[in-house]
Design an enzyme around this catalytic site. Structure first.
Site, PDB file in Angstrom:
ATOM      1  N   ASP A  56       0.809  -1.268  -0.204  1.00  0.00           N
ATOM      2  CA  ASP A  56       0.098  -0.048   0.019  1.00  0.00           C
ATOM      3  C   ASP A  56       0.688   1.390  -0.117  1.00  0.00           C
ATOM      4  O   ASP A  56       2.003   1.174   0.255  1.00  0.00           O
ATOM      5  CB  ASP A  56      -0.837   0.200   1.177  1.00  0.00           C
ATOM      6  CG  ASP A  56      -2.040  -0.842   0.880  1.00  0.00           C
ATOM      7  OD1 ASP A  56      -2.315  -1.087  -0.283  1.00  0.00           O
ATOM      8  OD2 ASP A  56      -2.881  -0.834   2.083  1.00  0.00           O
ATOM      9  N   LYS A  78      -3.053   4.374  -3.644  1.00  0.00           N
ATOM     10  CA  LYS A  78      -3.314   5.638  -4.069  1.00  0.00           C
ATOM     11  C   LYS A  78      -2.130   6.633  -4.212  1.00  0.00           C
ATOM     12  O   LYS A  78      -1.512   6.662  -3.144  1.00  0.00           O
ATOM     13  CB  LYS A  78      -4.482   6.375  -3.373  1.00  0.00           C
ATOM     14  CG  LYS A  78      -5.092   7.481  -4.148  1.00  0.00           C
ATOM     15  CD  LYS A  78      -6.038   8.305  -3.394  1.00  0.00           C
ATOM     16  CE  LYS A  78      -7.174   7.808  -2.764  1.00  0.00           C
ATOM     17  NZ  LYS A  78      -8.148   8.347  -2.111  1.00  0.00           N
ATOM     18  N   MET A 193      -6.536  10.155   9.052  1.00  0.00           N
ATOM     19  CA  MET A 193      -7.278  10.524   7.844  1.00  0.00           C
ATOM     20  C   MET A 193      -8.415  11.862   8.187  1.00  0.00           C
ATOM     21  O   MET A 193      -9.477  11.705   7.582  1.00  0.00           O
ATOM     22  CB  MET A 193      -7.822   9.525   6.950  1.00  0.00           C
ATOM     23  CG  MET A 193      -7.124   8.410   6.558  1.00  0.00           C
ATOM     24  SD  MET A 193      -8.080   6.941   5.855  1.00  0.00           S
ATOM     25  CE  MET A 193      -8.309   5.908   7.498  1.00  0.00           C
TER      26      MET A 193
HETATM   27  N1  SAH Z   1      -3.293   0.854   8.944  1.00  0.00           N
HETATM   28  C1  SAH Z   1      -2.629   2.107   9.431  1.00  0.00           C
HETATM   29  C2  SAH Z   1      -3.510   3.133   9.111  1.00  0.00           C
HETATM   30  C3  SAH Z   1      -4.142   3.439   7.454  1.00  0.00           C
HETATM   31  S1  SAH Z   1      -5.256   4.654   7.250  1.00  0.00           S
HETATM   32  C4  SAH Z   1      -2.213   2.355  10.661  1.00  0.00           C
HETATM   33  O1  SAH Z   1      -2.344   1.330  11.484  1.00  0.00           O
HETATM   34  O2  SAH Z   1      -1.470   3.083  11.147  1.00  0.00           O
HETATM   35  C5  SAH Z   1      -4.088   5.884   6.828  1.00  0.00           C
HETATM   36  C6  SAH Z   1      -3.818   6.947   7.585  1.00  0.00           C
HETATM   37  O3  SAH Z   1      -3.033   6.658   8.703  1.00  0.00           O
HETATM   38  C7  SAH Z   1      -3.319   8.215   7.287  1.00  0.00           C
HETATM   39  O4  SAH Z   1      -4.195   8.980   6.534  1.00  0.00           O
HETATM   40  C8  SAH Z   1      -2.790   8.865   8.477  1.00  0.00           C
HETATM   41  O5  SAH Z   1      -3.788   9.324   9.207  1.00  0.00           O
HETATM   42  C9  SAH Z   1      -2.262   7.691   8.968  1.00  0.00           C
HETATM   43  N2  SAH Z   1      -0.869   7.413   9.176  1.00  0.00           N
HETATM   44  C10 SAH Z   1      -0.313   6.440   8.475  1.00  0.00           C
HETATM   45  N3  SAH Z   1       1.092   6.561   8.624  1.00  0.00           N
HETATM   46  C11 SAH Z   1       1.371   7.559   9.278  1.00  0.00           C
HETATM   47  C12 SAH Z   1       2.758   8.264   9.440  1.00  0.00           C
HETATM   48  N4  SAH Z   1       3.787   7.632   9.282  1.00  0.00           N
HETATM   49  N5  SAH Z   1       2.618   9.600  10.000  1.00  0.00           N
HETATM   50  C13 SAH Z   1       1.293  10.079  10.439  1.00  0.00           C
HETATM   51  N6  SAH Z   1       0.177   9.621  10.036  1.00  0.00           N
HETATM   52  C14 SAH Z   1       0.109   8.302   9.499  1.00  0.00           C
END
Ligand code: SAH
Length: 277
Positions: A56, A78, A193
């Site tokens: 992803d 995306k 998000m």
């Molecule tokens: N499964 C992922 C979340 C996926 S949804 C998890 O457990 O972290 C995607 C969202 O995760 C992004 O829009 C943001 O809000 C957050 N996100 C993921 N990686 C990030 C990072 N390194 N720093 C800040 N936000 C992050």
């Protein structure tokens, strides 16, 4: 034992009793928030044995160095304004690759089951009778935020924490969230998000009883070299979001533990773990 990226040996891991990654199975692996050291050992073990890796958008690119040469590497996220692959197409692809006898590794940012659609993919795999395994990951909203010195709980301030997403599958503020209830349900809110809809969300939380001077931190690119933190308040952060002053991907944290970064974060910085903004 060598830790050279070219020759990842981690030889001692072979003596650990990890489950075997069998052909014809799918492993859903959490890659963590980005920094390569935050992949689990089981995730690393699987990655070095995969025949096909479907990854992803938010998977740290350095983690992909461990995909074996010759393995199929497919991007399913995306990027650059292009629409994401349809979820049903991704799930079908996993089934097809497994049925072709591959060791299929589905690599997701953070944890596969935290706003990661891991549940949907598992349902499709289960319906198709394809065996699968879940390899949890460090989620951005706990470990990523923690990297900046913000604990999501502290005994002095909160006995609960609430995780939510700031947009639904159509990109708008999720209608299924009872914002008035969320506002007061837990002292600390951790929002994924949420940047795009932050002006509306902040309003809804204040309408629901949160105060405008509630502390907010927006943690962007957590655990990566470009990590940054913007400190704000619930009353002011909507304007920052509307002005495009916040970088994504980001986690928005609301509540009292945000302020602990002033003490804790200083030492995080001294330890050289990351730029605490
Ligand atoms: N499964 C992922 C979340 C996926 S949804 C998890 O457990 O972290 C995607 C969202 O995760 C992004 O829009 C943001 O809000 C957050 N996100 C993921 N990686 C990030 C990072 N390194 N720093 C800040 N936000 C992050």
């Amino acid at each position: 034992m060598s830790d050279s990226p070219q020759t990842p040996s981690f030889a001692a891991l072979d003596r650990v009793g990890f489950p075997s990654f069998d052909p014809g199975t799918v492993w859903l692996v959490g890659a963590g928030p980005g920094a390569p050291g935050l992949l689990t050992l089981l995730g690393y073990h699987a990655l070095t044995r995969a025949d096909a890796v479907i990854y992803d958008a938010l998977v740290g690119t350095e983690i992909l160095q461990w995909v074996p040469q010759g393995a199929l590497l497919e991007y399913a996220g995306k990027r650059g304004g292009k629409p994401s692959a349809h979820q049903s197409d991704i799930s079908t692809r996993l089934v097809d690759l497994a049925r072709a006898g591959k060791r299929v590794l589905r690599l997701k940012g953070g944890d596969p089951f935290m706003f990661g659609r891991g549940g949907e993919e598992c349902q499709t795999l289960a319906a198709a009778g394809v065996p699968f395994r879940i390899v949890p990951g460090i989620t951005a909203g706990i470990g990523g935020v923690g990297y900046t010195g913000i604990p999501v709980t502290h005994r002095d301030t909160n006995h609960s924490v609430l995780f939510l997403t700031g947009h639904d599958s159509s990109g708008t503020v999720p209608a299924g969230v009872d914002w008035a209830a969320v506002a007061t349900a837990a002292p600390v809110l951790v929002m994924y998000m949420a940047v795009k809809n932050l002006p509306a969300i902040a309003e809804k939380l204040m309408d629901g009883g949160r105060t405008p001077d509630d502390a907010v931190a927006v943690v962007s690119h957590a655990t990566l070299p470009e990590q940054s933190v913007v400190d704000s308040t619930l009353g002011a952060v909507g304007e920052l979001a509307a002005a495009g002053a916040l970088t994504t991907p980001a986690i928005v944290v609301v509540g009292p533990t945000v302020s602990l970064r002033a003490d804790v974060g200083r030492y995080v910085e001294q330890m050289g773990i990351g730029d605490v903004g």
